[in-house]
Design a protein around this motif. Sequence first.
Motif, mmCIF file in Angstrom:
data_model
loop_
_atom_site.group_PDB
_atom_site.id
_atom_site.type_symbol
_atom_site.label_atom_id
_atom_site.label_comp_id
_atom_site.label_asym_id
_atom_site.label_seq_id
_atom_site.Cartn_x
_atom_site.Cartn_y
_atom_site.Cartn_z
ATOM 1 N N ASP A 156 -10.495 24.513 9.442
ATOM 2 C CA ASP A 156 -10.935 23.459 9.008
ATOM 3 C C ASP A 156 -10.230 22.132 8.665
ATOM 4 O O ASP A 156 -10.425 20.571 8.777
ATOM 5 N N THR A 157 -8.818 22.413 8.937
ATOM 6 C CA THR A 157 -8.099 21.605 9.398
ATOM 7 C C THR A 157 -7.836 20.918 10.726
ATOM 8 O O THR A 157 -8.206 20.977 11.895
ATOM 9 N N GLY A 158 -6.953 19.494 11.228
ATOM 10 C CA GLY A 158 -6.973 18.950 12.410
ATOM 11 C C GLY A 158 -6.041 19.453 13.250
ATOM 12 O O GLY A 158 -5.218 20.547 12.221
ATOM 13 N N ARG A 159 -5.305 19.892 13.420
ATOM 14 C CA ARG A 159 -4.324 20.370 14.347
ATOM 15 C C ARG A 159 -3.132 18.979 14.958
ATOM 16 O O ARG A 159 -3.625 17.814 15.577
ATOM 17 N N LEU A 160 -1.856 19.124 15.105
ATOM 18 C CA LEU A 160 -0.884 18.365 14.944
ATOM 19 C C LEU A 160 -0.428 18.778 16.354
ATOM 20 O O LEU A 160 -0.200 19.983 16.736
ATOM 21 N N TYR A 161 -0.461 18.022 17.407
ATOM 22 C CA TYR A 161 -0.135 17.916 18.988
ATOM 23 C C TYR A 161 1.184 18.102 19.032
ATOM 24 O O TYR A 161 2.071 16.391 18.857
ATOM 25 N N LEU A 162 2.627 18.090 19.672
ATOM 26 C CA LEU A 162 3.564 17.601 20.253
ATOM 27 C C LEU A 162 3.274 17.459 20.900
ATOM 28 O O LEU A 162 3.516 18.508 22.126
ATOM 29 N N VAL A 163 3.768 16.182 21.849
ATOM 30 C CA VAL A 163 3.204 15.317 23.006
ATOM 31 C C VAL A 163 4.616 14.894 23.030
ATOM 32 O O VAL A 163 5.320 13.686 22.728
ATOM 33 N N PRO A 164 5.322 15.492 24.469
ATOM 34 C CA PRO A 164 6.800 15.173 25.147
ATOM 35 C C PRO A 164 6.411 13.538 25.981
ATOM 36 O O PRO A 164 5.208 13.401 26.322
ATOM 37 N N THR A 165 7.030 13.020 25.914
ATOM 38 C CA THR A 165 6.470 11.437 27.326
ATOM 39 C C THR A 165 8.052 10.978 28.364
ATOM 40 O O THR A 165 8.779 12.111 27.257
ATOM 41 N N PRO A 166 7.643 10.612 28.827
ATOM 42 C CA PRO A 166 8.535 10.324 30.261
ATOM 43 C C PRO A 166 10.029 9.939 29.667
ATOM 44 O O PRO A 166 9.949 9.698 29.277
ATOM 45 N N ILE A 167 11.251 10.269 30.493
ATOM 46 C CA ILE A 167 12.530 10.046 30.029
ATOM 47 C C ILE A 167 12.378 8.765 30.944
ATOM 48 O O ILE A 167 14.120 8.863 30.885
ATOM 49 N N GLY A 168 11.656 8.569 31.629
ATOM 50 C CA GLY A 168 12.486 7.510 32.342
ATOM 51 C C GLY A 168 11.374 6.614 33.064
ATOM 52 O O GLY A 168 10.508 6.250 33.140
ATOM 53 N N ASN A 169 11.027 8.160 34.397
ATOM 54 C CA ASN A 169 9.568 7.473 34.982
ATOM 55 C C ASN A 169 8.156 8.679 34.673
ATOM 56 O O ASN A 169 8.308 9.252 34.066
ATOM 57 N N LEU A 170 7.773 7.220 35.017
ATOM 58 C CA LEU A 170 6.417 7.315 34.558
ATOM 59 C C LEU A 170 5.224 8.241 34.567
ATOM 60 O O LEU A 170 4.690 9.233 34.362
ATOM 61 N N ASP A 171 5.419 7.996 35.953
ATOM 62 C CA ASP A 171 5.132 9.707 36.970
ATOM 63 C C ASP A 171 5.375 11.398 36.326
ATOM 64 O O ASP A 171 4.638 11.964 36.493
ATOM 65 N N ASP A 172 6.241 10.898 35.466
ATOM 66 C CA ASP A 172 6.603 12.350 34.470
ATOM 67 C C ASP A 172 5.746 12.827 33.440
ATOM 68 O O ASP A 172 5.400 13.668 33.149
ATOM 69 N N MET A 173 4.985 11.815 33.189
ATOM 70 C CA MET A 173 3.760 12.165 32.039
ATOM 71 C C MET A 173 3.285 13.390 33.233
ATOM 72 O O MET A 173 2.062 12.947 33.902
ATOM 73 N N THR A 174 1.824 14.250 31.932
ATOM 74 C CA THR A 174 2.084 15.017 32.734
ATOM 75 C C THR A 174 0.201 14.645 32.434
ATOM 76 O O THR A 174 -0.276 14.149 31.072
ATOM 77 N N PHE A 175 -0.671 15.432 32.939
ATOM 78 C CA PHE A 175 -2.163 15.233 32.481
ATOM 79 C C PHE A 175 -2.826 15.990 31.707
ATOM 80 O O PHE A 175 -3.319 15.350 30.819
ATOM 81 N N ARG A 176 -1.850 16.755 30.515
ATOM 82 C CA ARG A 176 -2.367 17.206 29.812
ATOM 83 C C ARG A 176 -2.102 15.713 28.270
ATOM 84 O O ARG A 176 -2.706 16.079 27.703
ATOM 85 N N ALA A 177 -0.755 15.791 28.996
ATOM 86 C CA ALA A 177 -0.730 15.060 28.340
ATOM 87 C C ALA A 177 -0.787 13.673 27.629
ATOM 88 O O ALA A 177 -1.821 13.060 26.821
ATOM 89 N N ILE A 178 -1.766 12.603 29.026
ATOM 90 C CA ILE A 178 -2.603 11.951 28.994
ATOM 91 C C ILE A 178 -4.016 12.395 28.075
ATOM 92 O O ILE A 178 -4.699 11.550 27.819
ATOM 93 N N LYS A 179 -4.592 13.274 28.613
ATOM 94 C CA LYS A 179 -5.689 13.724 27.837
ATOM 95 C C LYS A 179 -5.901 14.403 26.233
ATOM 96 O O LYS A 179 -6.572 13.864 25.819
ATOM 97 N N THR A 180 -4.156 14.161 25.839
ATOM 98 C CA THR A 180 -4.474 14.942 24.503
ATOM 99 C C THR A 180 -4.258 13.774 24.222
ATOM 100 O O THR A 180 -5.234 13.245 22.416
#
Length: 289
Positions: free
Chosen positions: A11-35
């Motif tokens: 019944d609760t929400g979820r806490l998602y821990l989402v990594p972000t790129p350390i420099g190059n934006l191309d390193d963002m994952t599809f799952r991170a964007i979707k989340t």
Amino acid sequence: MQQISSFKATDTGRLYLVPTPIGNLDDMTFRAIKTLRAVDLIAAEDTRHTQQLLNHFEITTRQISFHEHNTEQRIPELIAKLKSGISIAQCSDAGMPSISDPGKELVAAAVTAGIPVVPLPGANAGLTALIASGLVPQPFYFYGFLERKHQQQVTALQELINRPETMIFYEAPHRLKKTLTTMAEVFGDQRQAVLARELTKRYEEFTRGSLKELRDYFNDHQARGEFVVLVAGNDHPDAGQPVNAQTPIEQVDAEIVKGLSTNAAIKLVAKRNHLNRQELYREYHHIGE
């Protein structure tokens, strides 16, 4: 024992821990964007910085600030939102949440409250540097940022002198030279190390050598960008530190000149030379003579 599956109905929400790129934006994952698109709220270290990332990927999810200076205020508020069914993604400015960045207190509070915590894999500066360093990649010891004051750095590094693992530190450019000097002082000039800067960016660079060579190099060159400092482990821990031509008393005086207190200098020199600290203290202060 508490056991919660991320796929279990709740019944609760979820806490998602989402990594972000350390420099190059191309390193963002599809799952991170979707989340980030799917959650109700993003708890960001710096909302202005994260907004640039969201704009790039056309993500319109609302943000709330969550950083080291408002942790106590924000955690009860975020936990209440999660309990009400709101899903939250937590991210820092770069890399993995909780690793030298905000997040660990919120995760602990969520776990205590029985709220599912869902980690996403992604970019991490320390591991990215490690695998290209040329040093032994495993086992490794992650430390992160050292304290800023010289004496505090010395105390922390003293505890690491005999560790056999490759050690990973983070450092800002304006403190790099002082930190390298302290590392050479504690670990010895000839300990091998690697500096990685601007990882995944246009000017990515690795600089390799002994701590003395790296220290001397940055005495003549300006440090630019954020650094990962990788230090080789001690492969002969019983050999102690390199032989010092100075007497222990002279070494204590030298450390005091560098900025250590008398007690801290005595502790460092005693450990470096495998001496009894109390005996060196008495000798230095001429107690019992």
